[in-house]
Design an enzyme around this catalytic site. Structure first.
Site, PDB file in Angstrom:
ATOM      1  N   ARG A   1       0.971  -1.026  -0.085  1.00 16.91           N
ATOM      2  CA  ARG A   1       0.023   0.007  -0.012  1.00 16.91           C
ATOM      3  C   ARG A   1       0.875   1.308  -0.206  1.00 16.91           C
ATOM      4  NH1 ARG A   1      -1.506   1.187   6.382  1.00 16.91           N
ATOM      5  NH2 ARG A   1       0.414   0.920   7.390  1.00 16.91           N
ATOM      6  N   ASN A  15      -3.575   8.017   2.975  1.00 16.76           N
ATOM      7  CA  ASN A  15      -3.487   7.764   4.170  1.00 16.76           C
ATOM      8  C   ASN A  15      -1.417   8.043   4.461  1.00 16.76           C
ATOM      9  OD1 ASN A  15      -4.238   6.482   7.095  1.00 16.76           O
ATOM     10  ND2 ASN A  15      -2.536   4.591   6.254  1.00 16.76           N
ATOM     11  N   GLU A  16      -1.276   8.393   5.420  1.00 20.27           N
ATOM     12  CA  GLU A  16       0.401   8.272   5.250  1.00 20.27           C
ATOM     13  C   GLU A  16       1.382   8.616   3.939  1.00 20.27           C
ATOM     14  OE1 GLU A  16       1.683   4.726   7.994  1.00 20.27           O
ATOM     15  OE2 GLU A  16       1.023   6.256   9.578  1.00 20.27           O
ATOM     16  N   CYS A  23       9.194   7.751  -5.702  1.00 22.31           N
ATOM     17  CA  CYS A  23       9.032   6.683  -6.548  1.00 22.31           C
ATOM     18  C   CYS A  23      10.214   7.828  -7.471  1.00 22.31           C
ATOM     19  CB  CYS A  23       8.007   6.891  -7.428  1.00 22.31           C
ATOM     20  SG  CYS A  23       7.978   6.314  -9.272  1.00 22.31           S
ATOM     21  N   CYS A  72      10.478   6.647 -10.857  1.00 22.45           N
ATOM     22  CA  CYS A  72      10.324   6.654 -12.509  1.00 22.45           C
ATOM     23  C   CYS A  72      10.124   6.809 -13.854  1.00 22.45           C
ATOM     24  CB  CYS A  72       9.111   5.736 -13.026  1.00 22.45           C
ATOM     25  SG  CYS A  72       7.777   7.428 -12.340  1.00 22.45           S
ATOM     26  N   GLU A  93      -3.726   8.325  15.009  1.00 15.86           N
ATOM     27  CA  GLU A  93      -3.480   6.640  15.498  1.00 15.86           C
ATOM     28  C   GLU A  93      -2.904   7.221  16.346  1.00 15.86           C
ATOM     29  OE1 GLU A  93      -2.477   4.489  12.517  1.00 15.86           O
ATOM     30  OE2 GLU A  93      -3.852   5.704  10.336  1.00 15.86           O
ATOM     31  N   LYS A 150      -2.550  -8.469  12.149  1.00 16.92           N
ATOM     32  CA  LYS A 150      -4.026  -9.020  12.755  1.00 16.92           C
ATOM     33  C   LYS A 150      -3.877  -9.198  14.261  1.00 16.92           C
ATOM     34  CE  LYS A 150      -2.243 -13.675  11.834  1.00 16.92           C
ATOM     35  NZ  LYS A 150      -1.115 -13.258  11.019  1.00 16.92           N
ATOM     36  N   HIS A 198      -1.804  -6.384  15.614  1.00 19.93           N
ATOM     37  CA  HIS A 198      -2.145  -5.566  16.730  1.00 19.93           C
ATOM     38  C   HIS A 198      -3.116  -5.123  17.179  1.00 19.93           C
ATOM     39  CE1 HIS A 198      -1.606  -0.352  15.925  1.00 19.93           C
ATOM     40  NE2 HIS A 198      -1.360  -0.559  15.325  1.00 19.93           N
TER      41      HIS A 198
END
Ligand code: GLA
Ligand code: ZN
Length: 677
Positions: free
Chosen positions: A111, A149-150, A155, A157, A308, A357, A359
């Site tokens: 992600r 998100n965050e 990159c 490219c 968060e 899972k 966390h």
């Protein structure tokens, strides 16, 4: 536009009901009731669910999730879902995936990894944001928009190379200006056409990783460009949201002291700042305080959202201890103490599979409420209810500013120079820690910030000097303030080229010194520094870096005790105007840094509240109606007793606190004093 309207500190966090059947949602909401969770962040990673194919949008599940949260009376922080892109997008448009620093073209996976210069990504992400906003803009429960998100990473490219060249054309206009800025006569780099310019990954200017570049100017501009390129994605989504939602505030979650992105370049474009607090370990209260203050400084001291934090475990490190009893509560109040107007978790219910899972979550896999973590969350929820609106919108009454500058951070750490062991964050943290330990409120601000209201300005490792900063620092001293800088300050201009002046360059007059050369040694080598100011004395140790100072009017406050420069100045103070410029040339240990900062602050009456009580943090906020709030936070696992230096009511217990009377804090205890009149 500022923060979402609220009557109390929003409490809740990331919630992913799309991973569960609806019976589980029923259970969740009853548990949310029990914990007084009033705010849910929804849809951060829902792109593939909402848009299963290029021409298919399906809001069935998100409609139900949003409707349920609204029906349950929860505020919604609604994400645009673009933190992770769907597999079909990467397959149909290979340009979407990034090329990394090593030159490897990535394929679909993970992600936060779309190429910011990909037109397909931009088009689809923006359209998704547009449709989500259009669909839910009139849902009163939606209190904020959460874009992406965050944001982070980079990159390299070919499309990014093209976009970099465009960015450079806009910055420099002519190749002559670019060649001058990058100092390209060196190593035959003179560019004669824009197309010759390459991004600076491992295949071109770098060796041994991101900190080693042949041309600091190129790498620096690429970092600035990449920060702006990623910002472009945020801005496009925000503009799409604004088409149908003119008034709901928009944010994206930052990561505190996150090196790849210059949050000061982003800040003006967010309606309010927010960040995710995952400290590097469980012994970092000063680091967290610094990060909170940095985020608060992004929007002129306006409160921010804690978007968060884990309620217990962050499982992605090698060893992952849970937050001990009381610590989650303590750190939540610490965030509020430093300007957070929300307390949100990642995550409300644990996911069943994939890498998070294990966390920490408010609700674990078994869905129980009789767990320690749930109990502590519920207790905090009750406290936040009780405190109500008291802290909302309150500002920090700081008289001290600490400058934080991404350009200086980047330039310092990517330059061959005295020592690779000198790390910007560590230097900044040591000066911040001196204030934090003393209990002196501080604003952590950009170098462009208005400094006219501060009595003390600390500028640790201010490597790069931009714009009129030297003059503005001089003005602080002229009107009676104190300015402190350290080793490696005033070295380069904004292109990262050395000043053709004595070090510290344009800061020379303010500090009244010239740096003749440096000595750099491994961490095992200590050069003791004897410090003396008035009747105060301290023998401190210095390590890593020792600049050799020749005073040009400054008074000597500390001297080196060994090596060929024994007896020469390590710390100086230069009377300037009605104030002073302090220069710390040596890598002092924390005791030394704290001693110097104390000498700088004391003449201004800035002494802190309980400077001699270790582990007791204090922070002040002033509510919009002028009410003074004082937070006392005991970071130790033992109780602390002090003599109260203010009177008022502890809003957490309702107890009266009287000045001059003993005040006891439990292990990891918190007092939130509403000071009398
Ligand atoms: C980040 C992300 C979340 C989650 C947490 C885990 O903050 O925004 O999606 O991955 O980390 O700690
Ligand atoms: Zn790219």
């Amino acid at each position: 536009m500022t923060l979402p309207d609220s009557t109390k500190v929003p409490f809740g966090g990331d919630y992913n009901p799309e991973q569960w059947p609806e019976e589980v949602w029923d259970q969740d909401y009853r548990l949310f009731d029990a914990a007084r969770i009033d705010t849910v962040t929804l849809g951060v990673f829902d792109w593939a669910m909402i848009q299963p194919a290029a021409d298919v949008y399906d809001f069935t599940i998100l409609d139900r999730i949003v409707a349920r949260a609204a029906a349950e009376g929860r505020g919604i922080c609604l994400a645009t879902g673009t933190g992770a892109h769907p597999a079909w997008l990467a397959r149909a448009y290979p340009e979407v995936t990034r090329t990394d620093f090593e030159g490897r073209k990535h394929r679909f996976g993970q992600r936060h990894n779309a190429c910011p210069s990909s037109p397909a990504f931009r088009r689809f992400a923006t359209e998704l944001a547009r449709r989500i906003a259009r669909r839910y803009a009139d849902t009163p429960a939606v209190v904020a928009w959460h874009v992406g998100n965050e944001y982070g990473g980079a990159c390299y490219c070919d499309r990014c190379a093209e976009a970099f060249r465009d960015w450079l054309r806009a910055r420099y206009t002519t190749l002559a200006a670019l060649n001058a800025a990058w100092y390209t006569r060196f190593w035959s780099h003179t560019f004669t056409a824009w197309d010759e310019i390459e991004p600076p990954p491992a295949l071109t200017e770098h060796w041994r990783g991101p900190d080693h570049t042949a041309f600091q100017g190129i790498t620096l501009d690429y970092l600035r460009f990449m920060s702006d390129a990623l910002l472009g994605g945020f801005l496009a989504e925000k503009a799409a949201i604004r088409e149908s939602s003119p008034d709901t505030p928009v944010t994206t979650n930052f990561m505190g002291m996150y090196r790849p992105i210059d949050y000061h370049r982003w800040a003006p474009h967010l309606d309010f700042a927010s960040w995710d607090n995952y400290p590097p370990d469980d012994t970092s209260p000063a680091w967290m305080a610094l990060a909170h203050d940095l985020i608060r400084g992004l929007k002129d001291g306006q409160p921010f959202w804690l978007m968060e934090q884990t309620p217990s475990v962050t499982p992605c490190r090698d060893v992952n201890p849970p937050k001990r009893p009381g610590v989650m509560r303590l750190w939540s109040w610490q965030a509020v103490a430093h300007g957070a107007d929300s307390v949100l978790f990642f995550q409300l219910r644990a996911s069943r599979g994939a890498c998070e899972k294990y966390h920490g979550a408010v609700i674990g896999h078994a869905g129980r409420r009789d767990t320690r973590v749930f109990r502590e969350v519920a207790q905090l929820g009750a406290e936040l209810d009780q405190v109500g609106a008291a802290t909302l919108g309150a500002r920090t009454p700081a008289r001290v500013a600490l400058l934080f500058d991404w350009d200086s951070w980047w330039a310092l750490e990517m330059s061959d120079g005295p020592s690779r062991l000198v790390r910007y964050q560590q230097v900044v943290l040591s000066y911040y820690r001196a204030l934090w330990e003393a209990g002196i409120d501080v604003d952590v601000v950009a170098v462009t910030a208005d400094l006219s209201n501060y009595q003390v300005v600390l500028a640790p490792a201010l490597h790069m000097l931009k714009g009129d900063l030297p003059q503005r620092l001089e003005q602080v001293a002229t009107r009676g303030g104190s300015v402190l800088a350290t080793f490696l300050s005033g070295r380069v201009d904004e292109d990262d080229n050395a000043f053709l002046l004595d070090v510290p360059g344009p800061l020379g007059p303010l500090f009244g010194v010239r740096i003749d050369e440096w000595d750099a040694r491994g961490p095992e080598v200590v050069n003791p520094v004897l410090l003396q100011f008035g009747s105060e004395r301290l023998a401190a140790d210095a390590r890593l870096l020792f600049e050799l100072v020749i005073p040009q009017g400054a008074d000597v406050v500390g001297t080196y005790q060994s090596d060929f420069y024994a007896g020469t100045p390590a710390v100086t103070r230069n009377p300037f105007g009605a104030g002073a410029g302090w220069y710390v040339a040596a890598g002092l240990d924390q005791a030394g840094v704290s001693w110097v900062v104390r000498q700088v602050c004391e003449p201004h009456g800035l002494t802190g509240r309980y400077p001699t009580v270790p582990g007791l943090e204090t922070a002040a906020r002033v509510a919009p109606d002028g009410t003074r709030l004082l937070f006392l936070l005991n970071h130790r696992a033992e109780p602390v007793e002090v003599t109260a230096d203010a009177s008022g009511v502890d809003l957490l217990t309702g107890r009266q606190v009287d000045r001059g009377r003993p005040l006891r804090l439990e292990p990891h205890g918190v007092v939130l004093l509403r000071e009398d009149g």
